[in-house]
Write a protein that holds these residues in place. Structure first.
Motif: not given
Length: 436
Positions: A290-299
């Motif tokens: 399982v992998e969660t996304r590192v980058e910010a997804l919202t402002d």
């Protein structure tokens, strides 16, 4: 592709910090909700104490696990290895030892992917302190093994690899690292039915930007029953559980068209046997990455690091809820699949595949259609690689000044992957033996 959340079992766990608090600004502490006496408050991680602004430090992890161990009679913490820089590789065992189904959580093999570690730490605590009957019943039939920091040197340095720069998640065949060796011994000795591997990934918008990605063992030597259970774990439990908590999900390694949701190309997630989710399948455990996304997804996440980090941890916790529901609802099928797979090697039938994946058939050159009876290693080879064979749980037979490694054993397919001259990640090249 969308997936309808699986019908929730009445026995689904109530993991207070990881489940009830999803979507809240901070992962909660379970002391009151779980009925823990005020005199013995549940410990908090450094991540929780900072509101998610920073990751839990090494000393904080040590103190946290020690406090949980002291505070709950259903948890024990011990060291299963030591890294090159002298840091302990810790194992937390929750539940009745050797009871029913065994689940192994491997957290943050890549040191710069910390959200899985935070989820694992709080999960150990929440299981330890929970007082609800559902969790008690679950733990009476389940042993949860947790390696909170599978690469503590990398975690301290914030690097993907360990202190030697080795990617631990590419070392589950060669076993060159202390981290890989400790994991192999644990899998050999405890034979978990489920191996759940927590990671993070860098997205490529708009094709690869889900909150959560998951993938089962693609190695074609994984027993079909184990493979199918791993697929069910991913597609019917883990991803729907994340979706029910408001997180988007996809299949790891597959870019999808943002308009149609159809796959465009595969960029990762092959069948390499040296990767833990694939090693798990070859060793007859239901593996899942399982992998969660590192980058910010919202402002809002871009403006607030703590918000981004809380989302990553809460996504991991939502997925774990699904994994535990899977174990609770399908433990009979899970146990039957892994038990049958572990016996199948003694029949000594069928080809062994040195390449390919479940979605990429092996080429003829990658197929041992009629495998030998075994492989002979001379004295020097066995002196050099005998420890690795033992860590993998491979049976050998002394012959003259060397050993014979027969294929007729539980991990039949693993033997050629370790010893055949055509295997990409072999330990050494053994001499094929046609008659044992």
């Amino acid at each position: 592709m969308t997936h309808t959340p699986h019908r929730r079992s009445r026995r689904t766990l109530v993991l207070v910090a990881g489940v009830a608090a999803l979507g809240l600004p901070l992962v909660a502490v379970p002391a009151e909700a779980a009925g823990t006496a005020a005199a013995t408050p549940a410990p908090r991680t450094g991540f929780e104490g900072s509101g998610g602004a920073r990751w839990t430090g090494e000393q904080e992890e040590t103190a946290f696990l020690a406090a949980v161990d002291r505070g709950s009679d259903r948890v024990s913490v011990r060291t299963i290895g030591t890294t090159r820089q002298g840091r302990p590789l810790r194992l937390a065992t929750v539940g009745a030892p050797h009871a029913g189904t065994t689940v192994l959580l491997v957290c943050s093999q890549h040191g710069d992917e910390p959200s899985g570690r935070e989820a694992c730490l709080t999960t150990v605590r929440d299981l330890a302190y929970a007082r609800d009957p559902e969790t008690r019943r679950f733990l009476s039939r389940t042993t949860v093994l947790v390696v909170p920091s599978a690469n503590p040197d990398g975690r301290e340095a914030d690097t993907r690899g360990n202190a030697d720069g080795v990617d631990v998640n590419r070392d589950h065949i060669a076993l060159q690292t202390a981290e890989g060796r400790a994991m192999a011994a644990l899998i050999r000795d405890r034979r978990p039915e489920v191996i759940y591997d927590l990671h993070e990934y860098g997205g490529t918008s708009p094709y690869y930007d889900k909150d959560l990605l998951a993938l089962w063992p693609r190695n074609p030597n994984a027993d079909a029953r184990v493979h199918d259970e791993a697929h069910t774990l991913s597609e019917s439990y883990v991803r729907p559980s994340a979706g029910a908590a408001g997180f988007g999900s996809g299949i790891y390694g597959i870019w999808t068209d943002p308009l149609t949701g159809k796959p465009i190309k595969q960029v990762a997630g092959d069948g390499q046997e040296r990767i833990l989710r694939n090693t798990a399948g070859v060793k007859h455990s239901v593996g899942l990455l399982v992998e969660t996304r590192v980058e910010a997804l919202t402002d809002a996440e871009r403006d607030d690091t703590a918000r981004n980090q809380r989302r990553r941890v809460n996504t991991q916790l939502a997925a774990l809820k699904g994994a535990f529901a899977y174990v609770d609802e399908r433990r009979g099928r899970l146990g039957a699949a892994t038990a049958a797979a572990r016996l199948s090697g003694f029949a000594d039938r069928g080809p062994v595949l040195l390449g390919g994946a479940d979605n990429d058939p092996a080429e003829p050159a990658e197929t041992i259609q009629d495998p030998p009876c075994g492989y002979r290693l001379d004295r020097a080879q066995y002196a050099e690689f005998g420890d690795e064979l033992a860590l993998h749980g491979i049976t050998v037979r002394r012959e003259g000044d060397g050993v014979l490694v027969p294929l007729r054993q539980s991990q039949r397919a693993l033997v050629p992957l370790l010893l055949d001259g055509r295997a990409t990640y072999r330990l050494t090249t053994g001499q094929p033996v046609e008659v044992c």
